[in-house]
Design a protein around this motif. Structure first.
Motif, PDB file in Angstrom:
ATOM      1  N   LEU A 148      -1.771  -4.793  -7.866  1.00 23.59           N
ATOM      2  CA  LEU A 148      -2.663  -5.757  -7.209  1.00 23.59           C
ATOM      3  C   LEU A 148      -2.298  -7.197  -7.553  1.00 23.59           C
ATOM      4  CD1 LEU A 148      -5.025  -5.940  -5.275  1.00 23.59           C
ATOM      5  CD2 LEU A 148      -6.580  -5.811  -7.224  1.00 23.59           C
TER       6      LEU A 148
ATOM      7  N   ASN B  95      -2.183   1.907 -11.826  1.00 23.28           N
ATOM      8  CA  ASN B  95      -1.254   1.312 -10.861  1.00 23.28           C
ATOM      9  C   ASN B  95      -1.820   0.055 -10.207  1.00 23.28           C
ATOM     10  OD1 ASN B  95       1.166   3.149 -10.732  1.00 23.28           O
ATOM     11  ND2 ASN B  95      -0.444   4.653 -10.429  1.00 23.28           N
ATOM     12  N   ALA B  96      -3.144   0.017 -10.007  1.00 22.70           N
ATOM     13  CA  ALA B  96      -3.754  -1.187  -9.445  1.00 22.70           C
ATOM     14  C   ALA B  96      -3.664  -2.354 -10.420  1.00 22.70           C
ATOM     15  CB  ALA B  96      -5.212  -0.921  -9.084  1.00 22.70           C
ATOM     16  N   THR B  97      -3.619  -2.051 -11.724  1.00 25.48           N
ATOM     17  CA  THR B  97      -3.589  -3.096 -12.749  1.00 25.48           C
ATOM     18  C   THR B  97      -2.388  -4.016 -12.593  1.00 25.48           C
ATOM     19  OG1 THR B  97      -4.766  -1.694 -14.322  1.00 25.48           O
ATOM     20  CG2 THR B  97      -3.508  -3.526 -15.239  1.00 25.48           C
TER      21      THR B  97
ATOM     22  N   PHE C  72       0.850   6.150  -7.118  1.00 26.05           N
ATOM     23  CA  PHE C  72      -0.416   6.861  -7.366  1.00 26.05           C
ATOM     24  C   PHE C  72      -0.166   8.361  -7.470  1.00 26.05           C
ATOM     25  CE2 PHE C  72      -4.087   9.165  -5.610  1.00 26.05           C
ATOM     26  CZ  PHE C  72      -5.050   8.804  -6.542  1.00 26.05           C
TER      27      PHE C  72
ATOM     28  N   LEU D 257      -5.248   5.535 -10.345  1.00 22.55           N
ATOM     29  CA  LEU D 257      -5.711   4.433  -9.494  1.00 22.55           C
ATOM     30  C   LEU D 257      -5.805   3.138 -10.294  1.00 22.55           C
ATOM     31  CD1 LEU D 257      -6.980   3.471  -6.770  1.00 22.55           C
ATOM     32  CD2 LEU D 257      -9.199   4.073  -7.753  1.00 22.55           C
TER      33      LEU D 257
ATOM     34  N   PHE E   8       2.107   1.610  -3.423  1.00 26.02           N
ATOM     35  CA  PHE E   8       1.017   2.069  -4.297  1.00 26.02           C
ATOM     36  C   PHE E   8       0.797   3.572  -4.162  1.00 26.02           C
ATOM     37  CE2 PHE E   8      -3.426   3.280  -4.754  1.00 26.02           C
ATOM     38  CZ  PHE E   8      -3.676   2.891  -6.070  1.00 26.02           C
TER      39      PHE E   8
ATOM     40  N   CYS F 137       0.833  -1.208   0.000  1.00 22.58           N
ATOM     41  CA  CYS F 137       0.000   0.000   0.000  1.00 22.58           C
ATOM     42  C   CYS F 137       0.867   1.257   0.000  1.00 22.58           C
ATOM     43  CB  CYS F 137      -0.937   0.007   1.207  1.00 22.58           C
ATOM     44  SG  CYS F 137      -2.311  -1.160   1.078  1.00 22.58           S
TER      45      CYS F 137
END
Length: 217
Positions: free
Chosen positions: A183, A178-180, A153, A175, A149, A146
């Protein structure tokens, strides 16, 4: 005087690059203030060197590479997390900072000097936060990820907003982008941590330190 002060503050916040440059420098100064208190011995340096080498190697095994930087790998964050779990967050920051510089050489994508800070040294230093959760390693991996991230972000919002499709909020774009990859990267790391005998590995690292210390005597 108060009006002039308020005007100066407003001018600063109208230039987010300056704000985040200041935040990045403060974070680095605080981190190095803590790092300077750490006494590195031979075994620690050997372990950090081995984990950094392993991180570099694992980063080359990419399952997917994003067009503007960022990859899904076969658990490249694991060695840095192990350093944080074994030696605590401060040494984790040091290892993360060092790897961030190596990653800059390994996979550079540069738009701005401040962007470099938020996409290379700072996010990998953030993985050191996992060291606060030595007894809850999965939670530690999540917290460290996190932290990473958040750095990416911020970089996406400030420096990559022009890549967002027309009409798309830069916050939403950053969002999703970067989550792609972060995560899936986190999911892979959590799976490896569940399968890997992490406690045994950390115990072996500790035993090797004792051996080196005894040999030194």
């Amino acid at each position: 005087m108060e009006a002039a002060f308020s005007k100066n503050i407003a001018m600063i916040f109208e230039q987010p690059t300056s704000v985040f440059a200041l935040a990045a420098m403060v974070a680095l100064i605080l981190a190095f203030a803590y790092i300077k208190k750490v006494k590195l011995n031979t075994s620690m340096m050997v372990h950090i060197g081995l984990m950094l080498a392993l991180t570099v190697i694992l980063h080359t095994f990419r399952l997917y590479h994003m067009p503007q930087g960022g990859s899904v790998t076969l658990g490249a964050m694991i060695p840095l997390l192990l350093i944080a779990f074994r030696y605590g967050p401060v040494v984790g920051y040091l290892a993360g900072f060092t790897y961030g510089l190596l990653n800059l050489l390994q996979d550079p994508y540069i738009l701005h000097p401040v962007q470099v800070l938020f996409d290379y040294p700072l996010p990998y230093m953030a993985l050191g936060l996992a060291g606060y959760f030595k007894d809850r390693m999965l939670l530690g991996a999540i917290v460290g990820s996190c932290g990473r991230f958040i750095c990416h972000f911020i970089s996406g919002v400030v420096f990559f907003a022009s890549y967002a499709p027309p009409g798309t909020s830069p916050y939403w774009y950053s969002l999703v982008f970067n989550a792609t990859y972060l995560l899936p990267e986190l999911m892979i790391c959590l799976l490896i941590l569940r399968v890997l005998p992490v406690k045994r590995l950390l115990l072996q690292m500790r035993n090797s330190e004792n051996y080196v210390s005894g040999y030194g005597r």
